[in-house]
Write an enzyme that holds these catalytic residues in place. Structure first.
Site, PDB file in Angstrom:
ATOM      1  N   SER A   1       5.414  52.342  86.979  1.00  0.00           N
ATOM      2  CA  SER A   1       6.470  52.481  87.547  1.00  0.00           C
ATOM      3  C   SER A   1       6.981  51.371  88.514  1.00  0.00           C
ATOM      4  CB  SER A   1       6.695  53.869  88.024  1.00  0.00           C
ATOM      5  OG  SER A   1       5.709  54.119  89.116  1.00  0.00           O
TER       6      SER A   1
ATOM      7  N   ASN B   1       1.687  63.319  94.545  1.00  0.00           N
ATOM      8  CA  ASN B   1       3.038  64.323  94.382  1.00  0.00           C
ATOM      9  C   ASN B   1       3.748  64.394  95.676  1.00  0.00           C
ATOM     10  OD1 ASN B   1       1.889  64.267  91.909  1.00  0.00           O
ATOM     11  ND2 ASN B   1       1.143  66.259  91.891  1.00  0.00           N
TER      12      ASN B   1
ATOM     13  N   THR C   1      54.064  61.832  86.774  1.00  0.00           N
ATOM     14  CA  THR C   1      53.101  62.737  86.260  1.00  0.00           C
ATOM     15  C   THR C   1      53.391  62.505  84.667  1.00  0.00           C
ATOM     16  OG1 THR C   1      55.253  64.346  85.840  1.00  0.00           O
ATOM     17  CG2 THR C   1      53.701  64.728  87.816  1.00  0.00           C
ATOM     18  N   HIS C   2      52.260  62.523  84.139  1.00  0.00           N
ATOM     19  CA  HIS C   2      52.186  62.114  82.673  1.00  0.00           C
ATOM     20  C   HIS C   2      52.206  60.647  82.384  1.00  0.00           C
ATOM     21  CE1 HIS C   2      52.512  66.299  81.619  1.00  0.00           C
ATOM     22  NE2 HIS C   2      53.544  66.481  82.659  1.00  0.00           N
TER      23      HIS C   2
ATOM     24  N   SER D   1      42.797  32.927  82.891  1.00  0.00           N
ATOM     25  CA  SER D   1      42.369  32.566  81.425  1.00  0.00           C
ATOM     26  C   SER D   1      42.157  31.256  81.194  1.00  0.00           C
ATOM     27  CB  SER D   1      43.233  33.231  80.619  1.00  0.00           C
ATOM     28  OG  SER D   1      43.292  32.684  79.387  1.00  0.00           O
TER      29      SER D   1
ATOM     30  N   LYS E   1      47.694  33.938  83.283  1.00  0.00           N
ATOM     31  CA  LYS E   1      47.026  35.065  83.600  1.00  0.00           C
ATOM     32  C   LYS E   1      46.285  35.296  85.047  1.00  0.00           C
ATOM     33  CE  LYS E   1      45.959  37.428  80.051  1.00  0.00           C
ATOM     34  NZ  LYS E   1      46.054  38.657  79.487  1.00  0.00           N
TER      35      LYS E   1
ATOM     36  N   ASN F   1      43.941  38.038  85.738  1.00  0.00           N
ATOM     37  CA  ASN F   1      43.186  39.265  84.994  1.00  0.00           C
ATOM     38  C   ASN F   1      42.598  40.198  86.280  1.00  0.00           C
ATOM     39  OD1 ASN F   1      44.096  38.452  82.402  1.00  0.00           O
ATOM     40  ND2 ASN F   1      42.383  37.537  82.175  1.00  0.00           N
TER      41      ASN F   1
ATOM     42  N   GLU G   1      38.598  46.281  86.359  1.00  0.00           N
ATOM     43  CA  GLU G   1      38.207  46.560  84.999  1.00  0.00           C
ATOM     44  C   GLU G   1      36.759  46.835  85.317  1.00  0.00           C
ATOM     45  OE1 GLU G   1      40.262  44.140  81.981  1.00  0.00           O
ATOM     46  OE2 GLU G   1      40.498  42.997  83.739  1.00  0.00           O
TER      47      GLU G   1
ATOM     48  N   TYR H   1       4.853  69.436  89.397  1.00  0.00           N
ATOM     49  CA  TYR H   1       5.044  67.824  88.961  1.00  0.00           C
ATOM     50  C   TYR H   1       4.427  67.959  87.606  1.00  0.00           C
ATOM     51  CZ  TYR H   1       4.888  62.904  88.933  1.00  0.00           C
ATOM     52  OH  TYR H   1       4.899  61.824  88.655  1.00  0.00           O
TER      53      TYR H   1
ATOM     54  N   GLN I   1       8.863  60.877  86.967  1.00  0.00           N
ATOM     55  CA  GLN I   1       8.820  59.344  87.204  1.00  0.00           C
ATOM     56  C   GLN I   1      10.136  58.885  86.812  1.00  0.00           C
ATOM     57  OE1 GLN I   1       5.252  56.979  87.561  1.00  0.00           O
ATOM     58  NE2 GLN I   1       5.807  56.218  85.721  1.00  0.00           N
TER      59      GLN I   1
ATOM     60  N   LYS J   1      13.533  57.690  89.076  1.00  0.00           N
ATOM     61  CA  LYS J   1      14.145  56.500  89.996  1.00  0.00           C
ATOM     62  C   LYS J   1      14.970  55.662  89.302  1.00  0.00           C
ATOM     63  CE  LYS J   1       9.445  56.787  91.232  1.00  0.00           C
ATOM     64  NZ  LYS J   1       9.485  58.298  91.048  1.00  0.00           N
TER      65      LYS J   1
HETATM   66  N1  ARG Z   1       4.597  57.031  90.148  1.00  0.00           N
HETATM   67  C1  ARG Z   1       4.704  58.616  90.071  1.00  0.00           C
HETATM   68  C2  ARG Z   1       6.096  58.899  90.154  1.00  0.00           C
HETATM   69  O1  ARG Z   1       7.206  58.157  90.330  1.00  0.00           O
HETATM   70  C3  ARG Z   1       4.092  59.071  91.234  1.00  0.00           C
HETATM   71  C4  ARG Z   1       3.565  60.482  91.392  1.00  0.00           C
HETATM   72  C5  ARG Z   1       2.377  60.475  90.555  1.00  0.00           C
HETATM   73  N2  ARG Z   1       1.363  61.548  90.391  1.00  0.00           N
HETATM   74  C6  ARG Z   1       0.670  62.006  89.624  1.00  0.00           C
HETATM   75  N3  ARG Z   1       0.067  63.188  89.801  1.00  0.00           N
HETATM   76  N4  ARG Z   1       0.585  60.926  88.547  1.00  0.00           N
HETATM   77  O2  ARG Z   1       6.359  60.189  89.911  1.00  0.00           O
END
Ligand code: ARG
Length: 461
Positions: free
Chosen positions: A24, A111, A156-157, A278, A284, A286, A291, A318, A323, A326
């Site tokens: 990650s 964790n 409205t509408h 344009s 134009k 735009n 948008e 966990y 993961q 994120k």
């Molecule tokens: N990269 C992991 C995550 O984003 C970190 C936690 C990993 N923990 C584990 N027991 N493998 O969730």
């Protein structure tokens, strides 16, 4: 080769594709500042509790500061083999300070570490969203202040309904965005509990001081249940759901800007800073920024659904599934901050086309309700009958190809014999908006009061 962090019982390294799916670091490196702040607080607490020596804690702290500087300087050699930001930081710390680095992870797990880092990252984004919203609300309030009594059609509408004021329409968005702002405040307050010290899932036998790390990292208190602490992503979901609602509001105004800036409406002129031309059609202008916002804001809603889908049905505590939290949140936060900034610029720079707004407000029989109300007030007709009479008058005007104020008194009397010339006083758009003084109504006087209220609120918060 076996992994340095857990290599004790492993003989072989992982498959290259395993590294690709597992790592990650390409995105979670964004949490480096949070990771290092968390580790520094953890090491200081371990030393204060006598779990590691003061010398080791000092070496760890100095080393972590160096890692932070190296990362901030750019070009840090992040390694996918080291999976994530947590292990990249620790590995570099080991290179810099040697053996004491191995004591940092005492009474901690990745964790609770990732739960902490991500929570702090999302907390910062709540603050950024609040700040962005305040600036955007201020831009709407400035527009409302300038145009408290500019008359425009209310819809409205998307059909002309009744005349309203520009200021009232602008403040409608201030209300929406003010609720959004308070949703981020609420989410921030709820997420402000520190998961550090939950360790892998069960807590730890070391005599840690969770209140101390919580306080050092700006949290109100430690989380109360270690299992919940490592498996909870509600804080991210609340951020995404507050962001989704805000995105929905922003996309509605983006859509209004697209409509309003069209040649058919001509309600606003967007500045050159937010439009493009344009290459073939010289006339134009735009509304690309509007948008793109309208489209991009959907990503935030997608992220909200994606993370709910990751989390649903996961057993405690966990799982590596988590993961996947994120990238969704990062993308949503980036999109939201960009959208807030772009919208603020567009709102500040747009120019209401006041005569066109007023002309549009006067067309489409927009004062028909005022006429019906006059019949009720002056001739004491029941509203239903007044509505019917007015409908006939609208039909008559339509047949004659004119607006209501263009009918003659004789025309009016052909529909209802008791109508007097005084009726013409209520058919103008200015009269219409001026009369709507009920609390929350569109009258310029109300708008000025609400501008003052918003100005005070923005000054206070
Ligand atoms: N990269 C992991 C995550 O984003 C970190 C936690 C990993 N923990 C584990 N027991 N493998 O969730």
């Amino acid at each position: 080769s076996a992994n340095a962090m857990w290599g004790g019982r492993f003989e072989e390294g992982v498959d290259a594709i395993m590294t690709a799916i597992n790592a990650s670091i390409s995105y979670d490196q964004r949490m480096a500042p949070q990771d290092i702040a968390g580790s520094r607080a953890h090491a200081a607490m371990l030393a204060a509790q006598g779990i590691i020596t003061a010398q080791d804690a000092a070496a760890i702290d100095t080393g972590l500061q160096q890692v932070a500087q190296e990362i901030a300087a750019g070009g840090f050699p992040f390694s996918a083999a080291l999976e994530d930001i947590h292990m990249n930081v620790e590995a570099r710390l080991t290179e810099i300070i040697g053996a004491p680095a191995g004591r940092l992870h005492t009474a901690r797990s990745r964790n609770d570490q990732v739960a902490l880092d991500f929570r702090m990252w999302v907390r910062d984004q709540c603050d950024a969203a609040i700040e962005g919203l305040r600036a955007l609300i201020a831009a709407f309030v400035a527009q409302a202040d300038a145009g408290a009594d500019w008359v425009m059609p209310g819809f409205t509408h998307l059909q002309t309904a009744q005349p309203v004021t520009w200021g009232h329409h602008m403040l409608a968005y201030a209300e929406m965005l003010g609720r959004d702002l308070s949703r981020f405040q609420d989410a921030r307050a709820r997420m402000n509990e520190c998961p550090l010290g939950a360790a892998a899932l069960a807590g730890t036998s070391f005599a840690i001081d969770r209140a101390a790390t919580a306080q050092a990292l700006g949290f109100d208190r430690p989380t109360a249940n270690s299992l919940d602490s490592v498996s909870d992503r509600d804080f991210a979901l609340e951020f995404l759901s507050a962001s989704s609602i805000c995105a929905m509001h922003l996309s509605r105004f983006a859509e209004e800007l697209v409509i309003w800036s069209s040649a058919q409406f001509r309600f606003v002129r967007l500045s050159d800073r937010w439009t493009t031309g344009s290459s073939i059609m010289p006339q134009k202008r735009n509304p690309d920024a509007a948008e793109l916002l309208r489209a991009k804001l959907g990503r935030i809603m997608g992220a909200n659904v994606a993370l709910l889908t990751v989390m649903k049905g996961l057993p405690l505590t966990y799982s590596k599934d988590m993961q996947e939290d994120k990238e969704q949140v990062f993308d949503a936060a980036d999109t939201l901050m960009l959208a807030l900034a772009a919208m603020e610029g567009m709102v500040r720079d747009m120019t209401a086309q006041v005569p066109a707004l007023r002309a549009a407000a006067a067309s489409g029989f927009s004062t028909a309700t005022d006429l019906a109300d006059w019949l009720v007030r002056t001739l004491n007709l029941p509203f239903r009958e007044a509505h019917h009479v007015t409908g006939s008058l609208v039909k008559l005007a339509e047949d004659k190809g004119c607006d209501l104020p263009d009918l003659t008194l004789a025309d009016m009397r052909s529909v209802h014999g008791d109508i007097t010339g005084a009726v013409f006083d209520v058919l103008g758009v200015q009269n219409s908006v001026d009369s709507r003084v009920s609390y929350g109504g569109t009258a310029p006087r109300n708008v000025r009061e609400q501008v003052a209220r918003w100005t005070a609120r923005l000054g206070k918060e």
